[in-house]
Design an enzyme around this catalytic site. Structure first.
Site, PDB file in Angstrom:
ATOM      1  N   SER A  50       7.824  -4.191   2.059  1.00  0.00           N
ATOM      2  CA  SER A  50       8.155  -2.783   1.828  1.00  0.00           C
ATOM      3  C   SER A  50       9.671  -2.591   1.781  1.00  0.00           C
ATOM      4  O   SER A  50      10.347  -3.242   0.994  1.00  0.00           O
ATOM      5  CB  SER A  50       7.487  -1.912   2.901  1.00  0.00           C
ATOM      6  OG  SER A  50       7.424  -0.568   2.514  1.00  0.00           O
ATOM      7  N   ASP A 164       1.589  -1.691  -0.874  1.00  0.00           N
ATOM      8  CA  ASP A 164       2.534  -2.019   0.202  1.00  0.00           C
ATOM      9  C   ASP A 164       2.049  -3.179   1.072  1.00  0.00           C
ATOM     10  O   ASP A 164       0.938  -3.165   1.601  1.00  0.00           O
ATOM     11  CB  ASP A 164       2.738  -0.770   1.065  1.00  0.00           C
ATOM     12  CG  ASP A 164       3.950  -0.866   1.964  1.00  0.00           C
ATOM     13  OD1 ASP A 164       3.953  -1.738   2.860  1.00  0.00           O
ATOM     14  OD2 ASP A 164       4.891  -0.087   1.775  1.00  0.00           O
TER      15      ASP A 164
END
Length: 301
Positions: A50, A164
């Site tokens: 991320s 993610d």
């Protein structure tokens, strides 16, 4: 210089970095890297999830200083204008405008051409597994790694629907093994605040609290001085989503640390900022510097 790669130190002080995900707190890892370089540690490889992938990718490309300067110069309103609505799509934003801007700041390298070994971690929704992105367009990998479900649309790569990496690997220690046997320094973005107000598990009576959800009721309570009671537990959609994700990631990170403890762990307190407050880059980078100095001093680096 923060954005440049460092020559290998004579004492062989080489490390690999595992950079965690956690929204805006991930910017603290810019300060962490600056301190590691100032201490003469050679960063052999980076794995990031991320925002950790964004910071790690910029560093691996030799562009960390450019990312830092752009973050410091971009104010709240300008940052929010980069979020283009994902109308008719399975998320609030597409991320296209943000990605175009970041490409202008950092360039468009391919991962295999980077001067430092780099792995971006994402999750394939279809097969429900962790994916390590080590080849191809850097920005495709970063976009996949920070595609927070419900906030940014998934990215399709090679028949996979990528989101993610923090869903399964908020702290990508395992991915650093691709770099071979090295000392691993991990940055946990879900560190405990200095003082915890309550225990991990609370036993409470199941009585519904008054959330003051109606606008008329809210106006009445504000009018008669009870606004604090109304707003104390009020969360919008974004905050509910991000706090839910953070709760899950914090627990997974604890398991990852127990199974694969790094040589050194640098903690960024999870109350440093809200998940989405990227415009607070200056103070977050400073927090990263301070926390890195403390951890390195305590470990005798």
């Amino acid at each position: 210089m923060a954005g440049s790669t460092t020559s290998h130190s004579d004492d062989g002080a080489s490390i690999v970095l595992a950079l965690g995900g956690g929204g805006a707190r991930g910017l603290a890892q810019i300060g962490v890297i600056e301190v590691l370089q100032a201490r003469g540690l050679y960063i052999e490889a980076v794995a990031g999830t991320s925002c950790g992938a964004l910071v790690g990718g910029a560093f691996a490309a030799g562009k960390l200083a450019e990312l830092r300067d752009w973050m410091l110069a971009t104010k709240r309103n300008a940052m929010l204008r980069l979020l283009d609505p994902g109308l008719g799509r399975p998320a609030m934003f597409t991320g296209n405008r943000l990605l175009r801007t970041l490409r202008e700041v950092i360039g468009e390298p391919r991962i295999e051409d980077l001067p430092i070994d780099f792995t971006a971690v994402a999750v394939d929704l279809l097969r429900q597994r962790e994916v390590w992105l080590r080849h191809g367009d850097l920005w495709d990998a970063l976009r996949a790694s920070f595609a927070i479900p419900g906030i940014f649309t998934p990215l399709s790569i090679g028949g996979m629907q990528l989101v993610d990496g923090g869903l399964l690997a908020p702290l990508p220690i395992t991915a650093t093994r691709m770099a071979g046997p090295h000392r691993v320094i991990a940055v946990d973005i879900h560190g405990q605040p200095p003082v915890r107000a309550d225990a991990p598990v609370r036993v409470v009576e199941a009585v519904r609290e008054d959330a003051g959800s109606g606008p008329i009721e809210r106006w009445i309570k504000q009018r008669f001085g009870e606004a604090d009671a109304v707003e104390a537990h009020r969360y919008g959609l974004m905050e509910v989503m991000t706090r839910s994700l953070e709760t899950m990631q914090e627990r997974i990170a604890r398991v990852q640390l127990a199974l694969e403890p790094p040589e050194l762990l640098i903690n960024i307190p999870r109350d440093a900022c809200e998940f989405y407050e990227f415009w607070r880059a200056a103070e977050l980078i400073e927090i990263g510097r301070v926390q890195a100095e403390k951890a390195l001093d305590a470990a005798g680096y």
